[in-house]
Design a protein around this motif. Structure first.
Motif, PDB file in Angstrom:
ATOM      1  N   GLY A 266      46.643  26.209  40.290  1.00  6.19           N
ATOM      2  CA  GLY A 266      46.575  26.881  38.999  1.00  6.19           C
ATOM      3  C   GLY A 266      46.919  28.351  39.111  1.00  6.19           C
ATOM      4  N   TRP A 267      45.972  29.210  38.760  1.00  8.55           N
ATOM      5  CA  TRP A 267      46.247  30.644  38.705  1.00  8.55           C
ATOM      6  C   TRP A 267      45.680  31.381  39.918  1.00  8.55           C
ATOM      7  N   HIS A 268      46.197  32.608  40.112  1.00 12.55           N
ATOM      8  CA  HIS A 268      45.805  33.459  41.238  1.00 12.55           C
ATOM      9  C   HIS A 268      45.207  34.743  40.672  1.00 12.55           C
ATOM     10  N   SER A 269      44.105  35.194  41.231  1.00 15.21           N
ATOM     11  CA  SER A 269      43.401  36.358  40.687  1.00 15.21           C
ATOM     12  C   SER A 269      44.272  37.608  40.623  1.00 15.21           C
ATOM     13  N   ARG A 270      45.219  37.745  41.538  1.00 14.77           N
ATOM     14  CA  ARG A 270      46.045  38.954  41.562  1.00 14.77           C
ATOM     15  C   ARG A 270      46.806  39.128  40.253  1.00 14.77           C
ATOM     16  N   THR A 271      47.115  38.028  39.581  1.00 17.44           N
ATOM     17  CA  THR A 271      47.846  38.114  38.312  1.00 17.44           C
ATOM     18  C   THR A 271      46.915  38.119  37.104  1.00 17.44           C
ATOM     19  N   ARG A 272      45.595  38.123  37.337  1.00 17.77           N
ATOM     20  CA  ARG A 272      44.632  38.097  36.238  1.00 17.77           C
ATOM     21  C   ARG A 272      43.627  39.252  36.343  1.00 17.77           C
ATOM     22  N   ALA A 273      43.961  40.282  37.113  1.00 19.07           N
ATOM     23  CA  ALA A 273      43.037  41.399  37.315  1.00 19.07           C
ATOM     24  C   ALA A 273      42.849  42.189  36.021  1.00 19.07           C
ATOM     25  N   PRO A 274      41.616  42.623  35.710  1.00 22.19           N
ATOM     26  CA  PRO A 274      41.389  43.478  34.532  1.00 22.19           C
ATOM     27  C   PRO A 274      42.149  44.793  34.676  1.00 22.19           C
ATOM     28  N   GLY A 275      42.567  45.363  33.571  1.00 17.73           N
ATOM     29  CA  GLY A 275      43.285  46.628  33.612  1.00 17.73           C
ATOM     30  C   GLY A 275      42.481  47.722  34.293  1.00 17.73           C
ATOM     31  N   GLY A 276      43.144  48.534  35.098  1.00 13.01           N
ATOM     32  CA  GLY A 276      42.488  49.633  35.771  1.00 13.01           C
ATOM     33  C   GLY A 276      41.796  49.264  37.060  1.00 13.01           C
ATOM     34  N   THR A 277      42.024  48.032  37.547  1.00 14.77           N
ATOM     35  CA  THR A 277      41.380  47.601  38.796  1.00 14.77           C
ATOM     36  C   THR A 277      42.427  47.316  39.868  1.00 14.77           C
ATOM     37  N   ASP A 278      41.961  47.269  41.108  1.00 17.55           N
ATOM     38  CA  ASP A 278      42.806  46.889  42.236  1.00 17.55           C
ATOM     39  C   ASP A 278      43.026  45.379  42.172  1.00 17.55           C
ATOM     40  N   ALA A 279      44.255  44.963  41.982  1.00 18.91           N
ATOM     41  CA  ALA A 279      44.549  43.539  41.768  1.00 18.91           C
ATOM     42  C   ALA A 279      44.232  42.677  42.978  1.00 18.91           C
ATOM     43  N   ALA A 280      44.085  43.280  44.156  1.00 25.59           N
ATOM     44  CA  ALA A 280      43.801  42.506  45.366  1.00 25.59           C
ATOM     45  C   ALA A 280      42.343  42.615  45.789  1.00 25.59           C
ATOM     46  N   SER A 281      41.441  42.932  44.845  1.00 30.76           N
ATOM     47  CA  SER A 281      40.041  43.163  45.204  1.00 30.76           C
ATOM     48  C   SER A 281      39.065  42.162  44.597  1.00 30.76           C
ATOM     49  N   GLY A 282      39.554  41.178  43.864  1.00 36.91           N
ATOM     50  CA  GLY A 282      38.661  40.287  43.128  1.00 36.91           C
ATOM     51  C   GLY A 282      37.820  39.371  44.014  1.00 36.91           C
ATOM     52  N   GLY A 319      42.281  31.853  33.690  1.00 35.25           N
ATOM     53  CA  GLY A 319      42.061  33.113  34.380  1.00 35.25           C
ATOM     54  C   GLY A 319      42.002  34.316  33.461  1.00 35.25           C
ATOM     55  N   LYS A 320      42.189  34.124  32.170  1.00 33.61           N
ATOM     56  CA  LYS A 320      42.189  35.225  31.207  1.00 33.61           C
ATOM     57  C   LYS A 320      40.850  35.951  31.218  1.00 33.61           C
ATOM     58  N   VAL A 321      40.924  37.296  31.130  1.00 36.46           N
ATOM     59  CA  VAL A 321      39.704  38.105  31.045  1.00 36.46           C
ATOM     60  C   VAL A 321      39.146  38.003  29.633  1.00 36.46           C
ATOM     61  N   LEU A 322      37.890  37.565  29.521  1.00 40.73           N
ATOM     62  CA  LEU A 322      37.240  37.384  28.225  1.00 40.73           C
ATOM     63  C   LEU A 322      36.349  38.567  27.847  1.00 40.73           C
ATOM     64  N   ALA A 323      35.787  39.217  28.847  1.00 42.72           N
ATOM     65  CA  ALA A 323      34.929  40.384  28.598  1.00 42.72           C
ATOM     66  C   ALA A 323      34.750  41.119  29.919  1.00 42.72           C
ATOM     67  N   ARG A 324      34.373  42.419  29.845  1.00 45.39           N
ATOM     68  CA  ARG A 324      34.233  43.200  31.061  1.00 45.39           C
ATOM     69  C   ARG A 324      33.169  44.275  30.886  1.00 45.39           C
ATOM     70  N   ALA A 325      32.654  44.749  32.012  1.00 43.59           N
ATOM     71  CA  ALA A 325      31.675  45.839  32.032  1.00 43.59           C
ATOM     72  C   ALA A 325      31.764  46.493  33.403  1.00 43.59           C
ATOM     73  N   GLN A 326      31.149  47.645  33.551  1.00 37.87           N
ATOM     74  CA  GLN A 326      31.129  48.267  34.862  1.00 37.87           C
ATOM     75  C   GLN A 326      29.699  48.663  35.232  1.00 37.87           C
ATOM     76  N   CYS A 327      29.394  48.573  36.530  1.00 40.83           N
ATOM     77  CA  CYS A 327      28.083  48.930  37.053  1.00 40.83           C
ATOM     78  C   CYS A 327      28.268  49.810  38.274  1.00 40.83           C
ATOM     79  N   ARG A 328      27.274  50.644  38.544  1.00 46.98           N
ATOM     80  CA  ARG A 328      27.339  51.460  39.732  1.00 46.98           C
ATOM     81  C   ARG A 328      27.184  50.590  40.969  1.00 46.98           C
ATOM     82  N   ARG A 329      27.800  50.992  42.069  1.00 47.58           N
ATOM     83  CA  ARG A 329      27.680  50.317  43.344  1.00 47.58           C
ATOM     84  C   ARG A 329      26.497  50.880  44.101  1.00 47.58           C
ATOM     85  N   PRO A 330      25.697  50.101  44.801  1.00 46.68           N
ATOM     86  CA  PRO A 330      25.774  48.638  44.965  1.00 46.68           C
ATOM     87  C   PRO A 330      24.691  47.926  44.161  1.00 46.68           C
ATOM     88  N   ALA A 331      24.626  48.212  42.838  1.00 46.82           N
ATOM     89  CA  ALA A 331      23.570  47.636  42.014  1.00 46.82           C
ATOM     90  C   ALA A 331      23.559  46.119  42.070  1.00 46.82           C
TER      91      ALA A 331
END
Length: 443
Positions: A266-282, A319-331
């Protein structure tokens, strides 16, 4: 009148009185000892011995559930309760049913399914003996496919008394149709201690790494997949390191490597990364009802990249992004925690400090700006109210829409899940017996 005649009359009167007493006792037993009127055993006597403690207490109509302190959204004046069954239970949300295991004897168990709204027993499976240590309850999970829901019990152990090697070890699964209790037995040879989950449209059995098998709950068909068959994405060097099969999806197995992940075929995470993120970090964390929760690193040099991670909910099929949020590391740490939980109708998702609204695509991390005092949210309702605890185990409820948490009194029990408008509250009493209490949502 003679002395003999007087004594004879007294004997007759005593006999008549005794007969009346016996008759009254028989009538009392006949009216009070019958089917139980609303008992969740449906009029069946609980089996002798240990299983008697696992019988269901009277249903909500009888008002016999323990009155726990719970959030104000739930009516603790009416409900049902089960005592002594397995601490692990499964929920079939669409059918509105709860499955629990109860002990029939020292080494035998059976599955009981009750309505979430009311606690009435729908069906009870046949008693069976697991392969694992009978001192502990076997494992139990729920899985759904093609609009059908199933409860699955499983155990792991040797075949027969003379097993000599790992080749004699199997995973034994009993798959029950939630609607009517129809049962299918599946035995799968398995050398290592297995991981068994039902997060997708099949039961996934894995070794915690790259070797796995998927059991189709509808047909019983077993599909084994070896590491060489995982169809690693081209150009993904990290995909062949720390490879782990995470879940079954509608499109195939969800697999992760050291940093990236993909659905086999099916799909590969590198092509479904949220905007503003490192595509190879999922890195995927958990899967629930066709949704994948994943952690991403922000692009190097971008605002907050040194302190924050992006968490996204992806559609498991596309693989579509449906929603997103950000948290401080390493919460929150990636891996098997946090576990994602969806509201009954699927609009809201919670996982640890995170809360998402899939309809608006928004998300929020419930923690202080410096990353302290994070919440651990474990359940969410269709009204967007989530429940969980703070780091100090204080019960809390959080409004996902208003993004506002509220601490509850220390003695309040929060629901583990809501199904069919009913909150389920598992707890352990002073005799160390597991109990499951259910209360209807107000209104």
């Amino acid at each position: 009148m003679t002395l003999g005649g007087t004594m004879g009359q007294r004997v007759v009167r005593v006999a008549l009185v005794a007969g009346v007493i016996v008759l009254a006792l028989l009538l009392l037993l006949a009216t009070c000892g019958g089917g139980g009127g609303g008992d969740a055993t449906d009029g069946k006597r609980p089996p002798p011995g240990p299983s008697a403690s696992a019988s269901t207490r009277k249903s909500a109509a009888a008002g016999t559930a323990t009155r726990l302190a719970v959030p104000s959204a739930y009516a603790n004046g009416r409900g049902w309760e089960i005592t002594g069954a397995s601490p692990e239970y499964a929920v079939a949300a669409s059918a509105g049913r709860v499955g629990l295991l109860e002990r029939v004897s020292a080494a035998r168990f059976r599955l009981r399914t009750v309505d979430a709204a009311g606690g009435r027993t729908r069906w009870t499976g046949d008693a069976w003996q697991p392969l694992s240590d009978p001192a502990h309850f076997p494992r139990l999970l729920a899985v759904a496919k093609d609009g059908r829901e199933f409860f699955v019990t499983w155990s792991y152990g040797k075949v027969g008394e003379d097993a000599l090697s790992s080749a004699d070890m199997i995973v034994a699964l009993d798959v029950y149709d939630v609607r009517n209790g129809a049962q299918r037995r599946i035995e799968l040879p398995w050398a290592d201690v297995p991981s068994v989950t039902g997060d997708g449209p099949g039961v996934l059995v894995s070794d915690g790494g790259a070797d796995s098998a998927v059991v189709d709950p509808v047909t019983g068909l077993v599909t084994r997949v070896a590491a060489k068959d995982l169809r690693y994405p081209k150009g993904c060097g990290g995909c062949r390191t720390q490879t782990q099969v995470r879940a079954a999806t509608e499109k195939g197995l969800l697999v992760s490597g050291r940093r990236e992940f993909w659905v086999r075929g099916g799909w590969h995470s590198r092509t479904r990364a949220p905007g503003g993120t490192d595509a190879a970090s999922g890195v995927p964390t958990s899967v629930a009802d066709g949704r994948v929760l994943a952690k991403w690193r922000k692009k190097r040099g971008s605002e907050g990249a040194a302190d924050y991670d992006v968490w996204a909910v992806h559609d498991a099929t596309s693989g579509k992004v449906l929603a997103r949020a950000q948290c401080r590391r390493p919460a929150i740490e990636p891996g098997t925690y946090p576990r994602a939980a969806l509201s009954p109708e699927g609009r809201y998702v919670v996982a640890g400090s995170l809360g998402f609204d899939l309809e608006t695509g928004s998300g929020h991390c419930f923690e202080e700006p410096d990353g302290t005092r994070p919440l651990s949210l474990t359940a969410v309702t269709d009204t967007g109210v989530a429940y969980g605890t703070t780091a100090t185990r204080t019960p809390v409820e959080a409004d996902l829409t208003a993004r506002r948490p509220t601490a509850l009194a220390a003695n309040v029990h929060v629901p583990a899940v809501e199904v069919a408008g009913t909150g389920l509250f598992p707890w352990t009493d002073r005799k160390d017996r597991p109990r499951l209490t259910a209360y209807a949502r107000r209104g």
